[in-house]
Design a protein around this motif. Structure first.
Motif, mmCIF file in Angstrom:
data_model
loop_
_atom_site.group_PDB
_atom_site.id
_atom_site.type_symbol
_atom_site.label_atom_id
_atom_site.label_comp_id
_atom_site.label_asym_id
_atom_site.label_seq_id
_atom_site.Cartn_x
_atom_site.Cartn_y
_atom_site.Cartn_z
ATOM 1 N N GLY A 1 -20.659 21.720 -55.233
ATOM 2 C CA GLY A 1 -20.506 20.275 -55.090
ATOM 3 C C GLY A 1 -19.032 19.922 -54.999
ATOM 4 N N ASP A 2 -18.630 18.839 -55.642
ATOM 5 C CA ASP A 2 -17.226 18.416 -55.585
ATOM 6 C C ASP A 2 -16.320 19.469 -56.204
ATOM 7 O OD1 ASP A 2 -17.790 16.021 -54.335
ATOM 8 O OD2 ASP A 2 -18.042 14.944 -56.224
ATOM 9 N N ILE A 3 -15.216 19.734 -55.536
ATOM 10 C CA ILE A 3 -14.228 20.711 -56.002
ATOM 11 C C ILE A 3 -13.068 19.942 -56.633
ATOM 12 C CG2 ILE A 3 -12.696 22.606 -55.295
ATOM 13 C CD1 ILE A 3 -15.732 23.121 -54.882
ATOM 14 N N PRO A 4 -12.694 20.296 -57.871
ATOM 15 C CA PRO A 4 -11.553 19.611 -58.499
ATOM 16 C C PRO A 4 -10.293 19.720 -57.636
ATOM 17 C CG PRO A 4 -12.726 20.947 -60.101
ATOM 18 C CD PRO A 4 -13.296 21.289 -58.757
ATOM 19 N N THR B 1 -12.838 26.795 -44.358
ATOM 20 C CA THR B 1 -14.104 27.505 -44.570
ATOM 21 C C THR B 1 -14.352 27.760 -46.049
ATOM 22 O OG1 THR B 1 -13.945 28.548 -42.401
ATOM 23 C CG2 THR B 1 -15.410 29.589 -44.006
ATOM 24 N N VAL B 2 -13.337 28.201 -46.771
ATOM 25 C CA VAL B 2 -13.463 28.446 -48.213
ATOM 26 C C VAL B 2 -13.870 27.160 -48.924
ATOM 27 C CG1 VAL B 2 -12.168 28.992 -50.315
ATOM 28 C CG2 VAL B 2 -11.925 30.442 -48.292
ATOM 29 N N LEU B 3 -13.212 26.078 -48.605
ATOM 30 C CA LEU B 3 -13.548 24.801 -49.246
ATOM 31 C C LEU B 3 -14.980 24.384 -48.941
ATOM 32 C CD1 LEU B 3 -10.232 22.800 -48.757
ATOM 33 C CD2 LEU B 3 -11.233 23.562 -50.930
ATOM 34 N N ARG B 4 -15.411 24.556 -47.711
ATOM 35 C CA ARG B 4 -16.791 24.184 -47.348
ATOM 36 C C ARG B 4 -17.805 25.033 -48.096
ATOM 37 N NH1 ARG B 4 -18.024 23.175 -41.280
ATOM 38 N NH2 ARG B 4 -19.840 22.304 -42.299
#
Length: 57
Positions: free
Chosen positions: A18-21, A8-11
């Motif tokens: 946008g893109d997460i490193p 959920t955090v990532l979403r």
């Protein structure tokens, strides 16, 4: 449950930034429940991806 919170955090972060490193993806996957819940609680106060660093100290 922690894995579900992590997903959920990532979403949420992907929708916001946008893109997460990859380094942050790894930190989120390793984070405990309390850390993940703090991120969820503060999601609207996180202005840039680097603000996540304060949660991983």
């Amino acid at each position: 449950m922690e894995r579900g919170i992590g997903v959920t955090v990532l979403r949420l972060l992907e929708k916001k930034f946008g893109d997460i490193p990859e380094e942050y993806v790894k930190k989120i996957k390793r984070a405990g429940r309390e850390t993940l819940l703090k991120i969820v609680d503060k999601i609207f106060e996180i202005d840039k991806i680097e603000d996540l660093d304060k949660f991983f100290k």
